[in-house]
Write an enzyme that holds these catalytic residues in place. Sequence first.
Site, PDB file in Angstrom:
ATOM      1  N   THR B  15      83.421  35.265  91.489  1.00 27.06           N
ATOM      2  CA  THR B  15      82.291  36.487  91.732  1.00 27.06           C
ATOM      3  C   THR B  15      83.758  37.498  92.264  1.00 27.06           C
ATOM      4  O   THR B  15      84.021  38.571  91.987  1.00 27.06           O
ATOM      5  CB  THR B  15      81.525  36.128  93.077  1.00 27.06           C
ATOM      6  OG1 THR B  15      82.125  34.789  93.753  1.00 27.06           O
ATOM      7  CG2 THR B  15      80.670  35.226  92.047  1.00 27.06           C
ATOM      8  N   LYS B 107      91.300  29.670 102.738  1.00 24.26           N
ATOM      9  CA  LYS B 107      90.789  29.960 103.804  1.00 24.26           C
ATOM     10  C   LYS B 107      91.260  28.122 104.010  1.00 24.26           C
ATOM     11  O   LYS B 107      92.413  28.077 105.200  1.00 24.26           O
ATOM     12  CB  LYS B 107      89.287  29.545 104.372  1.00 24.26           C
ATOM     13  CG  LYS B 107      88.504  28.835 103.381  1.00 24.26           C
ATOM     14  CD  LYS B 107      87.214  28.836 104.253  1.00 24.26           C
ATOM     15  CE  LYS B 107      85.966  28.125 103.254  1.00 24.26           C
ATOM     16  NZ  LYS B 107      85.796  28.949 101.875  1.00 24.26           N
ATOM     17  N   GLU B 131      93.554  38.814 104.787  1.00 28.07           N
ATOM     18  CA  GLU B 131      91.819  38.788 104.985  1.00 28.07           C
ATOM     19  C   GLU B 131      90.683  37.619 105.163  1.00 28.07           C
ATOM     20  O   GLU B 131      90.061  37.691 106.215  1.00 28.07           O
ATOM     21  CB  GLU B 131      91.968  39.777 105.529  1.00 28.07           C
ATOM     22  CG  GLU B 131      90.414  41.423 106.442  1.00 28.07           C
ATOM     23  CD  GLU B 131      91.064  40.512 107.765  1.00 28.07           C
ATOM     24  OE1 GLU B 131      90.253  40.051 108.608  1.00 28.07           O
ATOM     25  OE2 GLU B 131      91.507  41.462 108.336  1.00 28.07           O
ATOM     26  N   VAL B 134      88.583  34.573 106.178  1.00 22.19           N
ATOM     27  CA  VAL B 134      87.790  34.222 107.265  1.00 22.19           C
ATOM     28  C   VAL B 134      87.088  35.627 107.036  1.00 22.19           C
ATOM     29  O   VAL B 134      87.344  36.409 107.173  1.00 22.19           O
ATOM     30  CB  VAL B 134      89.008  34.655 108.380  1.00 22.19           C
ATOM     31  CG1 VAL B 134      87.417  34.945 109.326  1.00 22.19           C
ATOM     32  CG2 VAL B 134      89.434  33.749 108.701  1.00 22.19           C
ATOM     33  N   GLY B 136      84.636  37.065 104.931  1.00 24.49           N
ATOM     34  CA  GLY B 136      84.307  38.253 104.154  1.00 24.49           C
ATOM     35  C   GLY B 136      84.823  39.525 104.292  1.00 24.49           C
ATOM     36  O   GLY B 136      86.029  39.655 104.182  1.00 24.49           O
ATOM     37  N   GLY B 189      71.472  29.667  95.993  1.00 22.53           N
ATOM     38  CA  GLY B 189      72.886  29.396  95.918  1.00 22.53           C
ATOM     39  C   GLY B 189      73.692  30.009  97.534  1.00 22.53           C
ATOM     40  O   GLY B 189      74.892  30.181  96.946  1.00 22.53           O
ATOM     41  N   GLU B 192      75.183  24.747  98.634  1.00 19.06           N
ATOM     42  CA  GLU B 192      75.892  24.445  97.452  1.00 19.06           C
ATOM     43  C   GLU B 192      75.301  23.226  96.676  1.00 19.06           C
ATOM     44  O   GLU B 192      75.685  22.136  98.011  1.00 19.06           O
ATOM     45  CB  GLU B 192      77.512  23.949  97.693  1.00 19.06           C
ATOM     46  CG  GLU B 192      78.459  25.465  97.099  1.00 19.06           C
ATOM     47  CD  GLU B 192      80.179  24.659  97.560  1.00 19.06           C
ATOM     48  OE1 GLU B 192      80.284  23.780  97.072  1.00 19.06           O
ATOM     49  OE2 GLU B 192      80.478  26.225  98.503  1.00 19.06           O
ATOM     50  N   ASP B 203      84.072  23.621 107.079  1.00 14.96           N
ATOM     51  CA  ASP B 203      84.259  25.058 105.999  1.00 14.96           C
ATOM     52  C   ASP B 203      84.839  26.113 107.399  1.00 14.96           C
ATOM     53  O   ASP B 203      85.760  26.505 107.534  1.00 14.96           O
ATOM     54  CB  ASP B 203      83.199  25.950 105.342  1.00 14.96           C
ATOM     55  CG  ASP B 203      82.957  26.850 104.803  1.00 14.96           C
ATOM     56  OD1 ASP B 203      84.376  27.514 104.333  1.00 14.96           O
ATOM     57  OD2 ASP B 203      83.092  28.174 105.644  1.00 14.96           O
ATOM     58  N   LYS B 207      88.357  27.653 109.375  1.00 13.91           N
ATOM     59  CA  LYS B 207      88.461  29.706 109.833  1.00 13.91           C
ATOM     60  C   LYS B 207      88.685  29.778 110.996  1.00 13.91           C
ATOM     61  O   LYS B 207      89.460  30.588 111.472  1.00 13.91           O
ATOM     62  CB  LYS B 207      87.008  29.892 109.456  1.00 13.91           C
ATOM     63  CG  LYS B 207      86.848  30.219 107.917  1.00 13.91           C
ATOM     64  CD  LYS B 207      85.157  30.638 107.823  1.00 13.91           C
ATOM     65  CE  LYS B 207      85.047  30.731 106.278  1.00 13.91           C
ATOM     66  NZ  LYS B 207      83.509  31.034 105.186  1.00 13.91           N
TER      67      LYS B 207
END
Lengths: 434, 434
Positions: B15, B107, B131, B134, B136, B189, B192, B203, B207
């Site tokens: 994506t 990340k 950038e 972290v 988006g 979506g 996961e 996750d 970050k």
Amino acid sequence: MEKQVIKVGLMGLGTVGTGVVRIIEGHQEDLLKQTGLPIQVEKILVRNKDKNRSIDVPIEKLTTDANEILDSPEIDVVIEVMGGIHPAKEYILTALEKGKHIVTANKDLMALYGDEILSLAKKNHCDVFYEASVAGGIPILRALSESFSSDRITKIMGIVNGTTNFILSKMSQEGADYHEVLAEAQALGYAEADPTSDVEGLDAARKMVILSTLGFHIPIKLEEVSVRGISQVTKEDITYAKNLGYEMKLLGLAEQNGEGIEVSVEPTLVHKSHPLASVNGVYNAVYVHGQAVGETMFYGPGAGELPTATVVVSDLVTVVKNMKLQVNGLGIASSYNEKKLKSDDQRFSKYFLRMIVPDQPGVFTQISQILAENEISLATILQQPKSKEKKAEIIITTHRASKQSFTMALAQMEKMEIVSEIKSYYRIEGGETE
Amino acid sequence: MEKQVIKVGLMGLGTVGTGVVRIIEGHQEDLLKQTGLPIQVEKILVRNKDKNRSIDVPIEKLTTDANEILDSPEIDVVIEVMGGIHPAKEYILTALEKGKHIVTANKDLMALYGDEILSLAKKNHCDVFYEASVAGGIPILRALSESFSSDRITKIMGIVNGTTNFILSKMSQEGADYHEVLAEAQALGYAEADPTSDVEGLDAARKMVILSTLGFHIPIKLEEVSVRGISQVTKEDITYAKNLGYEMKLLGLAEQNGEGIEVSVEPTLVHKSHPLASVNGVYNAVYVHGQAVGETMFYGPGAGELPTATVVVSDLVTVVKNMKLQVNGLGIASSYNEKKLKSDDQRFSKYFLRMIVPDQPGVFTQISQILAENEISLATILQQPKSKEKKAEIIITTHRASKQSFTMALAQMEKMEIVSEIKSYYRIEGGETE
């Protein structure tokens, strides 16, 4: 010739100037680590050398003569935090002519003469940074010019005046009256003795000029911003707004689409689900919508000695880094997009409208007919009797309609016998109904 | 030799990679205006050249062999958006050895091997920008490294995982159960199939490693972050929290004071008056407190093809500008502050505690005694009978207490006969009671 130390001329030693001196003196080591060079405030322009100050500055650093800064070959950077148009403008232009870089917090100057100043700077390979001119501690100009540089900004909305946001938040939270809260804001030092520039939206309009010029790459002029202040906002308006799910905010709006751009500052009903709705008190926030990035918002203190001074010093750090790289002035973007202002029939918004009518049959039919004739469709309607006066109050919210249609409908309604009084009308932003 | 065109090697065409290609191809003119050079995606590393894709890419640009990018002398910049540690790490290190600049959204890699990658980059005069790793679409790393460069950051708090924020927001808004909402998030979506990394806080922890390393100028290691996920959070906890004026958020916290630093990720009750409390759904926000600037917050989409890709391309623009200025790698800050982690008796917080006890006299006295012995003072207490079971539920919030005291008190209470069950406990952030 390699510089051994960066010498700064500071113009103005009010709250922000004092903060700048404190940060530069207190963070010598950090600044050295970041730029590789010591930074030193060499001269400070003040009006009165003998004034009592909250900061100890050696008297020999103070001067009342701007030329001691402008003519000094040792001074590389001028930080202008004196405010006002004159003589700040002349000082800055002279400094640029002499190859000095500028950091300024002067929104009035940048809103009115930004183009002239930036062009001269570019020509002379000088930097001009002015992050502190909009939304004090929020690094929004850097975000617009760097982070979103590959995006197309479609909308910028800002709560960019702390005084009015303090007043409106207080009115909303306490159900208090405008004049009451204004007096309190003045007592607290959040509003000036003559609050016109804040409450009539002029200060916010200047900031929107700076934001939209940078965000859209189009030079916007102050007179192209349509401005309405908050002095007519009543606590009743705020209560009705809240009941409908909105907070009243003095909202700067800059929007562009295929038809053109529009920039305005006016009291606006912001839906509670919108992140701007919960920005309260003297805080500022700027919401940016980019075609790619979607919704983002930057929140922080709108003013204050240290927040503003921090941003000034971070601009100074960038200047010094650029000096070492010998790239000053290269980052000044030219406005490369063509300016096309939207006409009123191209400006669309949802509206809130409150009016007083006689409490008798058929009144609403006539009003709804006028709205329909002007292609305005209703979203919500509330009619309630005002028993004492045999009158009724009607509160309407509309779906999106053009400013032209809405203005026309308003004018027609004002002439109608059955409309006793148009109490208020506001733009609506956010919420699901489009 | 002056470059005529900047050639980019793209690793990964998921994506984000697709978004990067779209932006670079769709914004050629803008990019040219900003950098003075055309930018062109030269090669794209994919796993399968014949896969059906949502974007048309000439087949000759695709390759399954990383060396076609790494060995190409024409490629100046590698954009890594394939994710995962291996082989992304090896590719990036090789690219840096060959003098190529890096833009990455990875990340995991930057959290685990950021130091190694940045050191090699600095040595080889290469840029590494990350950038997009972290939050988006939020330009938070640029803000930390540039705008607040003269400030001392004391606290960074982040809602930096969209999946868990979606789940907690939904649980809060609909009173829904964790497992129900997780299933919905998976269907949409947003989560996961194996949601462990998100829901267990890993996750977010990665970050926070990146944010705190940059904000504090101290290299933080992943294992130094204390982590608790949201899988134990119940709808009852959220309801009680709401009644007390809090929203449940998976909050990353990095704090430093004179004693040292602490970094954690855990479900936290955030007071509704705090700007982080109203960050809902898949949105991310990072709150930064600087000694000078005070409170600021950056809000935006945490993920998504275009937001993330926009940030990747703005990093790319910076690389190209730096190439023209020949200053690549100079901006990589070394971590210059000494690392001192706070011990548990130096970590202070307010707490929420919920437990089940027998509904009989004297129970609360014993519990309050244990808290007092551990120097924990109570802020609010709610005790209510759970009629069916002859039990009572006690909900306590405390004033600030050390983590050591609180852990000790918890352990003692768990051993007490009169405590049937400790249902839950959480940190509290914001609100007036300190």
